[in-house]
Enzyme design. Structure first.
Site, PDB file in Angstrom:
ATOM      1  N   SER A 232     -21.065 -17.137  34.777  1.00 41.04           N
ATOM      2  CA  SER A 232     -21.656 -15.877  34.314  1.00 41.04           C
ATOM      3  C   SER A 232     -21.798 -14.871  35.461  1.00 41.04           C
ATOM      4  O   SER A 232     -21.854 -15.240  36.636  1.00 41.04           O
ATOM      5  CB  SER A 232     -23.023 -16.156  33.705  1.00 41.04           C
ATOM      6  OG  SER A 232     -23.881 -16.669  34.703  1.00 41.04           O
ATOM      7  N   THR A 233     -21.912 -13.615  35.092  1.00 40.11           N
ATOM      8  CA  THR A 233     -22.097 -12.550  36.081  1.00 40.11           C
ATOM      9  C   THR A 233     -23.426 -12.755  36.819  1.00 40.11           C
ATOM     10  O   THR A 233     -23.510 -12.541  38.035  1.00 40.11           O
ATOM     11  CB  THR A 233     -22.061 -11.179  35.365  1.00 40.11           C
ATOM     12  OG1 THR A 233     -20.781 -11.072  34.726  1.00 40.11           O
ATOM     13  CG2 THR A 233     -22.237 -10.029  36.334  1.00 40.11           C
TER      14      THR A 233
ATOM     15  N   GLU B 238     -14.808 -15.369  39.173  1.00 44.41           N
ATOM     16  CA  GLU B 238     -14.298 -15.135  37.808  1.00 44.41           C
ATOM     17  C   GLU B 238     -15.515 -15.139  36.893  1.00 44.41           C
ATOM     18  O   GLU B 238     -16.020 -16.201  36.528  1.00 44.41           O
ATOM     19  CB  GLU B 238     -13.319 -16.246  37.410  1.00 44.41           C
ATOM     20  CG  GLU B 238     -12.034 -16.279  38.218  1.00 44.41           C
ATOM     21  CD  GLU B 238     -11.042 -15.196  37.813  1.00 44.41           C
ATOM     22  OE1 GLU B 238     -11.355 -14.379  36.930  1.00 44.41           O
ATOM     23  OE2 GLU B 238      -9.955 -15.156  38.403  1.00 44.41           O
TER      24      GLU B 238
ATOM     25  N   CYS C  83     -13.752 -16.792  28.285  1.00 49.56           N
ATOM     26  CA  CYS C  83     -14.118 -15.634  29.113  1.00 49.56           C
ATOM     27  C   CYS C  83     -13.338 -14.407  28.674  1.00 49.56           C
ATOM     28  O   CYS C  83     -13.902 -13.346  28.454  1.00 49.56           O
ATOM     29  CB  CYS C  83     -13.867 -15.945  30.577  1.00 49.56           C
ATOM     30  SG  CYS C  83     -12.227 -16.609  30.883  1.00 49.56           S
TER      31      CYS C  83
HETATM   32  P1  NAD Z   1     -23.150 -20.317  34.456  1.00 48.59           P
HETATM   33  O1  NAD Z   1     -23.019 -19.196  35.416  1.00 48.59           O
HETATM   34  O2  NAD Z   1     -24.466 -20.572  33.841  1.00 48.59           O
HETATM   35  O3  NAD Z   1     -22.732 -21.694  35.156  1.00 48.59           O
HETATM   36  C1  NAD Z   1     -21.468 -21.860  35.782  1.00 48.59           C
HETATM   37  C2  NAD Z   1     -21.595 -22.927  36.866  1.00 48.59           C
HETATM   38  O4  NAD Z   1     -22.427 -22.439  37.915  1.00 48.59           O
HETATM   39  C3  NAD Z   1     -22.222 -24.243  36.416  1.00 48.59           C
HETATM   40  O5  NAD Z   1     -21.546 -25.302  37.049  1.00 48.59           O
HETATM   41  C4  NAD Z   1     -23.648 -24.132  36.932  1.00 48.59           C
HETATM   42  O6  NAD Z   1     -24.272 -25.373  37.186  1.00 48.59           O
HETATM   43  C5  NAD Z   1     -23.433 -23.395  38.234  1.00 48.59           C
HETATM   44  N1  NAD Z   1     -24.596 -22.651  38.736  1.00 48.59           N
HETATM   45  C6  NAD Z   1     -25.652 -22.174  38.058  1.00 48.59           C
HETATM   46  N2  NAD Z   1     -26.483 -21.491  38.890  1.00 48.59           N
HETATM   47  C7  NAD Z   1     -25.922 -21.551  40.114  1.00 48.59           C
HETATM   48  C8  NAD Z   1     -26.271 -21.004  41.393  1.00 48.59           C
HETATM   49  N3  NAD Z   1     -27.376 -20.286  41.571  1.00 48.59           N
HETATM   50  N4  NAD Z   1     -25.433 -21.221  42.418  1.00 48.59           N
HETATM   51  C9  NAD Z   1     -24.286 -21.920  42.256  1.00 48.59           C
HETATM   52  N5  NAD Z   1     -23.911 -22.467  41.091  1.00 48.59           N
HETATM   53  C10 NAD Z   1     -24.714 -22.273  40.024  1.00 48.59           C
HETATM   54  O7  NAD Z   1     -22.015 -20.070  33.361  1.00 48.59           O
HETATM   55  P2  NAD Z   1     -21.693 -20.942  32.059  1.00 48.59           P
HETATM   56  O8  NAD Z   1     -22.749 -20.674  31.032  1.00 48.59           O
HETATM   57  O9  NAD Z   1     -21.371 -22.340  32.435  1.00 48.59           O
HETATM   58  O10 NAD Z   1     -20.311 -20.298  31.587  1.00 48.59           O
HETATM   59  C11 NAD Z   1     -20.221 -19.215  30.721  1.00 48.59           C
HETATM   60  C12 NAD Z   1     -19.900 -17.946  31.479  1.00 48.59           C
HETATM   61  O11 NAD Z   1     -18.742 -18.129  32.278  1.00 48.59           O
HETATM   62  C13 NAD Z   1     -19.568 -16.800  30.562  1.00 48.59           C
HETATM   63  O12 NAD Z   1     -20.185 -15.632  31.031  1.00 48.59           O
HETATM   64  C14 NAD Z   1     -18.052 -16.655  30.687  1.00 48.59           C
HETATM   65  O13 NAD Z   1     -17.554 -15.385  30.387  1.00 48.59           O
HETATM   66  C15 NAD Z   1     -17.850 -17.029  32.091  1.00 48.59           C
HETATM   67  N6  NAD Z   1     -16.465 -17.446  32.326  1.00 48.59           N
HETATM   68  C16 NAD Z   1     -15.641 -16.643  33.054  1.00 48.59           C
HETATM   69  C17 NAD Z   1     -14.309 -17.006  33.233  1.00 48.59           C
HETATM   70  C18 NAD Z   1     -13.357 -16.151  34.013  1.00 48.59           C
HETATM   71  O14 NAD Z   1     -12.267 -16.611  34.322  1.00 48.59           O
HETATM   72  N7  NAD Z   1     -13.697 -14.926  34.352  1.00 48.59           N
HETATM   73  C19 NAD Z   1     -13.837 -18.192  32.673  1.00 48.59           C
HETATM   74  C20 NAD Z   1     -14.722 -18.980  31.925  1.00 48.59           C
HETATM   75  C21 NAD Z   1     -16.035 -18.599  31.768  1.00 48.59           C
END
Ligand code: NAD
Length: 470
Positions: free
Chosen positions: A224-225, A245, A279
C-alpha cells in the site's frame, strides 16, 4: 526414531501448530496449515547469511547464475499444480481463468525471463581516445517485501531479477499469505546455494525491521501507499535504494460511440481479475453518456453469470475476498455508495452461504467522484461506473487521483491513443487493462511509487551502476 520426509510442497513448508501462525483457507476460514513465526533474531541471522553468501554468488557471473535460475524455473513448472493449489487455498483466487494456475505458471515464466534477459554494458561516450561504459553489478543484499494479492508472482518479480544480478535476497511475505511465498522459496532453494535466498515469515514489525536494516542495500517493496511512506522513512537509516510498487486507483475511460458488447469481456476482466484484488486492475470507470446504459448493462450481465466460489473449486472464476480486512473495506465502500444514492445494478451484498468473505460482483452506477468507492482504492469486486459528457472532463477526473499506476482508454484505437498520451500513469492500456509482459517495464508514478520492474529496466533497478572510463 525416524522422521518422515515431507511428501508434499505444503508439508515441506508448514510447521507444527505449537508456536506456528495458523493460516486460514480464504474460502472457508478453516486452518490450512501453520507458518513459521520468525523473530528479529531470525531476520538478523538471515541477513548475515545473505551477506556471507553474496560474494560467491556474484562471482558465479551472469551465465552460471542464469543457468541455476533456469533449473529453478523448471522446478517451479514441475510443481506448478501444487503451488497453484496452495495459492488458491491461501489467497482465494480460483485455479482457472487468470487465477492460481496462471500465477504459478507465471512465476516460472518470470524466473526464466530474469535469467534470459540480456544486459550488455552501454557505451556512453566514445571520442578522441576516451571511452566511457556503464556496467551494472550487484548491489548486495535485497530485502523483498510483498503483499497478499498475487503472493507467489509478486515475490518472484522481486526475487528473480535480484538473484540474476548477483544479489542475495531476504524475502518477507505478507502475514496473510506466507505459505504461497515459502512454497515458492522452497522450490527455488532446491537449486540455489545456501544463504542466497531466505524467507522470513512475520508481520509488519518484521517488515519494518527488514526495510531499515543496516545489512540491506536495496528494498523491493510492493504494497500500500501508506506502508510505502514508512519504507521511505526506514531507508533514511540504511540509505537502501527503493523500488516502490504501491497502490493504484486505475481509471478507465470509455469513449463516445464505443460498441459496449465488443469491449465487455475485456473490460469485465480488467476490473474483476483476481476478484478485483489487483494493483493495476480498473477501479473507476468513466463512461460517455451516449454508451453509458449499454456498458452498464453488459457489465451487469457478465457479473451475474460469472461463477463465484472457492479457489479450489474447478468451476469458479471469481473467488472470495482474501481476508476479513479487505472484505470489510469493500462492504463499507459499497454501503457508503448506497447511502449517497448510487444505484447498485447487481451485487451489493455478501454471499455468506459460500463462506465468510465472499462478496458478489458489484456494479455501481449513477455515482460521482467524492464517494469513497471512486476516490479510494477498493481492491475488491465492486466497480463504480461514472457518467461523463465531456471527454476533457473525464481526462481531468482520471488524472485527479493521488494514485497513478495504470489506466485505460476504450474505443476507437486512434482516438484512444491521443487520450492515452494525456493520462498521468505508469501504464496506459488501449482496449485492455492490466495485461503484463515480462519484457515490458511496469511501475507507477505519483502516489503509486517509483522504480520499474521487468525486462532490462527491471534488472538495472536491482543493479549497481558503475561507469568505467578509459
Ligand atoms: P501492505 O502495505 O499492508 O503490506 C505489504 C507488505 O508490507 C506486507 O508484507 C506487510 O507485512 C509489510 N509491511 C507492513 N508494514 C510495514 C512497514 N512499516 N515496513 C515494512 N513492511 C511493512 O499492503 P497489502 O494490504 O498486503 O497489499 C495491498 C496493497 O498493495 C494495495 O494497495 C495494492 O494496490 C498494492 N499492490 C501494489 C502492486 C504494484 O505493483 N504496484 C502490486 C500488488 C499490490
Amino acid at each position: 526414531m525416524t522422521t518422515q520426509a515431507p511428501t508434499t510442497l505444503l508439508d515441506a513448508i508448514t510447521v507444527a501448530p505449537e508456536g506456528g501462525r495458523p493460516i486460514p483457507d480464504a474460502a472457508t476460514g478453516e486452518t490450512m496449515g501453520h507458518a513459521p513465526v520468525h523473530t528479529v533474531a531470525d531476520l538478523d541471522a538471515a541477513i548475515t547469511a545473505a551477506r556471507a553468501a553474496q560474494p560467491s554468488w556474484a562471482a558465479l557471473g551472469h551465465e552460471k547464475r542464469s543457468e541455476i535460475l533456469r533449473r529453478a524455473a523448471d522446478e517451479i513448472e514441475a510443481h506448478a499444480e501444487e503451488l497453484a493449489r496452495i495459492v488458491a487455498q491461501e489467497q482465494g483466487k480460483p485455479l482457472n481463468g487468470m487465477g492460481a494456475r496462471f500465477e504459478a505458471g507465471g512465476a516460472a515464466v518470470w524466473v526464466r525471463s530474469a535469467a534470459d534477459t540480456p544486459l550488455e554494458p552501454e557505451v556512453l561516450f566514445e571520442a578522441e581516445g576516451t571511452r566511457s561504459e556503464l556496467h551494472y553489478g550487484p548491489l548486495g543484499v535485497v530485502g523483498a517485501i510483498s503483499p497478499w494479492n498475487w503472493p507467489a508472482l509478486i515475490a518472484t518479480w522481486q526475487i528473480a531479477p535480484s538473484l540474476r544480478m548477483g544479489n542475495t535476497v531476504v524475502a518477507k511475505p505478507s502475514e496473510y499469505t506466507p505459505l504461497s511465498v515459502l512454497a515458492l522459496i522452497e522450490l527455488l532453494n532446491r537449486h540455489l546455494p545456501e544463504g542466497v535466498l531466505t524467507g522470513i515469515s512475520g508481520d509488519r514489525e518484521i517488515g519494518a525491521a527488514l526495510a531499515s536494516h543496516d545489512g540491506v542495500d536495496k528494498v523491493m517493496f510492493t504494497g500500500s501507499t501508506k506502508t510505502g511512506r514508512e519504507i521511505v522513512k526506514g531507508s533514511a537509516n540504511n540509505l537502501a535504494r527503493l523500488t516502490l510498487e504501491l497502490g493504484g486507483n486505475d481509471p478507465g475511460i470509455v469513449l463516445p460511440g464505443t460498441d459496449a458488447a465488443a469491449i465487455a469481456e475485456n473490460l469485465f476482466w480488467g476490473i474483476f481479475i483476481n476478484t478485483g484484488q489487483t494493483c493495476a486492475s480498473l477501479k473507476r470507470l468513466y463512461v460517455h453518456d451516449s454508451v453509458y446504459d449499454d456498458v452498464v448493462a453488459e457489465l451487469a450481465k457478465l457479473a451475474e453469470s460469472m461463477p463465484l466460489g472457492a479457489g479450489l473449486d474447478e468451476d469458479s472464476l471469481l473467488g472470495p475476498l482474501s481476508n476479513k480486512q479487505q472484505f470489510d473495506i469493500v462492504s463499507r465502500m459499497v454501503a457508503d455508495a448506497r447511502a449517497r444514492g448510487a444505484r447498485i445494478v447487481v451485487g451489493g451484498e455478501a454471499a455468506p452461504e459460500l463462506g465468510p468473505h465472499f462478496y458478489r460482483p458489484t456494479i455501481v452506477a449513477d455515482i460521482e467522484d467524492g464517494a469513497t468507492l471512486v476516490d479510494e482504492e477498493q481492491f475488491g469486486p465492486a466497480v463504480p461506473v461514472i457518467r461523463y459528457s465531456d471527454v476533457e472532463d473525464a481526462i481531468a477526473r482520471a488524472n485527479s487521483s493521488e494514485q497513478a499506476l495504470g489506466a485505460s482508454v476504450w474505443g476507437d484505437p486512434d482516438e484512444a491513443r491521443k487520450i492515452a498520451e494525456r493520462i498521468e500513469s505508469g501504464t496506459v492500456w488501449i482496449n485492455q487493462h492490466g495485461t503484463l509482459n515480462p519484457l515490458v517495464p511496469f511501475g507507477g508514478i505519483k502516489g503509486s511509487g517509483y522504480g520499474l520492474e521487468f525486462g532490462e529496466h527491471g534488472l538495472k533497478a536491482v543493479g549497481a551502476p558503475k561507469v568505467i572510463t578509459t
